[in-house]
Design a protein around this motif. Sequence first.
Motif, mmCIF file in Angstrom:
data_model
loop_
_atom_site.group_PDB
_atom_site.id
_atom_site.type_symbol
_atom_site.label_atom_id
_atom_site.label_comp_id
_atom_site.label_asym_id
_atom_site.label_seq_id
_atom_site.Cartn_x
_atom_site.Cartn_y
_atom_site.Cartn_z
ATOM 1 N N LYS A 65 11.728 -61.747 9.250
ATOM 2 C CA LYS A 65 11.949 -63.044 8.594
ATOM 3 C C LYS A 65 10.892 -64.065 9.032
ATOM 4 C CE LYS A 65 16.905 -62.332 7.837
ATOM 5 N NZ LYS A 65 16.734 -60.959 7.614
ATOM 6 N N ALA A 66 9.663 -63.597 9.073
ATOM 7 C CA ALA A 66 8.521 -64.441 9.411
ATOM 8 C C ALA A 66 7.545 -64.435 8.241
ATOM 9 C CB ALA A 66 7.838 -63.927 10.673
ATOM 10 N N SER A 67 6.641 -65.391 8.241
ATOM 11 C CA SER A 67 5.625 -65.428 7.189
ATOM 12 C C SER A 67 4.221 -65.622 7.769
ATOM 13 C CB SER A 67 5.936 -66.542 6.187
ATOM 14 O OG SER A 67 5.957 -67.791 6.852
ATOM 15 N N VAL A 68 4.100 -65.493 9.091
ATOM 16 C CA VAL A 68 2.805 -65.655 9.752
ATOM 17 C C VAL A 68 2.554 -64.458 10.653
ATOM 18 C CG1 VAL A 68 1.474 -67.051 11.389
ATOM 19 C CG2 VAL A 68 2.952 -68.165 9.707
ATOM 20 N N ILE A 69 1.358 -63.911 10.522
ATOM 21 C CA ILE A 69 0.933 -62.835 11.412
ATOM 22 C C ILE A 69 -0.246 -63.363 12.234
ATOM 23 C CG2 ILE A 69 -0.594 -61.749 9.704
ATOM 24 C CD1 ILE A 69 0.314 -59.027 10.890
ATOM 25 N N ILE A 70 -0.175 -63.152 13.528
ATOM 26 C CA ILE A 70 -1.231 -63.590 14.455
ATOM 27 C C ILE A 70 -2.150 -62.409 14.719
ATOM 28 C CG2 ILE A 70 -1.718 -64.439 16.795
ATOM 29 C CD1 ILE A 70 -0.090 -66.506 15.387
ATOM 30 N N ARG A 71 -3.443 -62.682 14.723
ATOM 31 C CA ARG A 71 -4.419 -61.654 15.064
ATOM 32 C C ARG A 71 -5.399 -62.231 16.074
ATOM 33 N NH1 ARG A 71 -2.847 -57.214 14.850
ATOM 34 N NH2 ARG A 71 -4.942 -56.383 14.769
ATOM 35 N N GLY A 72 -5.652 -61.486 17.128
ATOM 36 C CA GLY A 72 -6.651 -61.877 18.109
ATOM 37 C C GLY A 72 -7.999 -61.302 17.702
ATOM 38 N N THR A 83 -2.224 -65.125 7.617
ATOM 39 C CA THR A 83 -2.790 -64.600 8.858
ATOM 40 C C THR A 83 -3.482 -65.733 9.597
ATOM 41 O OG1 THR A 83 -3.128 -62.433 7.854
ATOM 42 C CG2 THR A 83 -4.380 -62.914 9.859
ATOM 43 N N VAL A 84 -3.167 -65.851 10.877
ATOM 44 C CA VAL A 84 -3.795 -66.849 11.739
ATOM 45 C C VAL A 84 -4.601 -66.102 12.792
ATOM 46 C CG1 VAL A 84 -3.378 -68.692 13.414
ATOM 47 C CG2 VAL A 84 -1.944 -68.518 11.363
ATOM 48 N N PHE A 85 -5.871 -66.453 12.907
ATOM 49 C CA PHE A 85 -6.755 -65.811 13.878
ATOM 50 C C PHE A 85 -6.909 -66.690 15.114
ATOM 51 C CE2 PHE A 85 -8.275 -64.247 9.746
ATOM 52 C CZ PHE A 85 -8.169 -62.887 9.956
ATOM 53 N N LEU A 86 -6.789 -66.079 16.271
ATOM 54 C CA LEU A 86 -7.076 -66.763 17.532
ATOM 55 C C LEU A 86 -8.270 -66.068 18.173
ATOM 56 C CD1 LEU A 86 -3.622 -67.433 19.236
ATOM 57 C CD2 LEU A 86 -5.047 -69.007 17.955
ATOM 58 N N MET A 87 -9.297 -66.824 18.467
ATOM 59 C CA MET A 87 -10.459 -66.272 19.151
ATOM 60 C C MET A 87 -10.081 -65.973 20.595
ATOM 61 S SD MET A 87 -12.875 -66.078 16.970
ATOM 62 C CE MET A 87 -14.132 -65.594 18.114
ATOM 63 N N ALA A 88 -10.531 -64.847 21.081
ATOM 64 C CA ALA A 88 -10.299 -64.498 22.482
ATOM 65 C C ALA A 88 -11.041 -65.484 23.372
ATOM 66 C CB ALA A 88 -10.793 -63.080 22.750
ATOM 67 N N ASP A 89 -10.421 -65.849 24.484
ATOM 68 C CA ASP A 89 -11.152 -66.635 25.476
ATOM 69 C C ASP A 89 -12.355 -65.803 25.911
ATOM 70 O OD1 ASP A 89 -9.413 -68.745 25.339
ATOM 71 O OD2 ASP A 89 -8.404 -68.311 27.234
ATOM 72 N N ASP A 90 -13.457 -66.468 26.209
ATOM 73 C CA ASP A 90 -14.697 -65.749 26.501
ATOM 74 C C ASP A 90 -14.568 -64.749 27.639
ATOM 75 O OD1 ASP A 90 -14.474 -67.701 28.456
ATOM 76 O OD2 ASP A 90 -16.584 -68.300 28.367
ATOM 77 N N GLU A 91 -13.697 -65.006 28.602
ATOM 78 C CA GLU A 91 -13.550 -64.068 29.710
ATOM 79 C C GLU A 91 -12.884 -62.758 29.306
ATOM 80 O OE1 GLU A 91 -10.441 -65.349 32.689
ATOM 81 O OE2 GLU A 91 -10.367 -67.052 31.313
ATOM 82 N N PHE A 92 -12.292 -62.727 28.083
ATOM 83 C CA PHE A 92 -11.606 -61.524 27.605
ATOM 84 C C PHE A 92 -12.271 -60.907 26.376
ATOM 85 C CE2 PHE A 92 -8.169 -64.301 29.340
ATOM 86 C CZ PHE A 92 -8.002 -63.602 30.527
ATOM 87 N N SER A 93 -13.381 -61.471 25.926
ATOM 88 C CA SER A 93 -13.975 -61.024 24.660
ATOM 89 C C SER A 93 -14.492 -59.585 24.706
ATOM 90 C CB SER A 93 -15.086 -61.980 24.222
ATOM 91 O OG SER A 93 -16.123 -61.983 25.176
#
Length: 161
Positions: free
Chosen positions: A82-89, A115-125
Amino acid sequence: MSRRAVYTGSFDPITLGHLNVIERSSRLVDELIVGVGHNLDKQSLFTPEERVSLVKETCSHVENVRVEMFSGLAVKFVRDCKASVIIRGVRSLTDMETEFTMTLANRKLDPGIETVFLMADDEFSHVSSSLIKQITSLAGDEELARFVPAEVVPALRKKYQ
């Protein structure tokens, strides 16, 4: 109306990059569901149940996170939640190309899911589950803990005995 989002992945194993996306996503929504994908065609290091357990243990400090296993299409799982947003790293431009293609396919399958994109923090890229599998037998525990949550290190050691 509560804001609910779903973050899907195989999490084989969960990495500090995954955890970073989970923690950051959890601040954007009322409830974040982490969907641990079960792909019968993919050879995984950890069983689906082990992966769910590791993600739950690793995310126990984040109050608004729920962890569930799923198989099949991610968009169907999102709808079932019952969601309408998918998060992707996203770690790199290469990831972005793959994620862009998947997002277009997901829109065709269910135009109501964003779809919502989150950029990885640089220490985890640079951190990926594939990298973890490559270095586990060569790295010490302290070195592994630079890439995966501390709770995951013993589980990795047990798999590689």
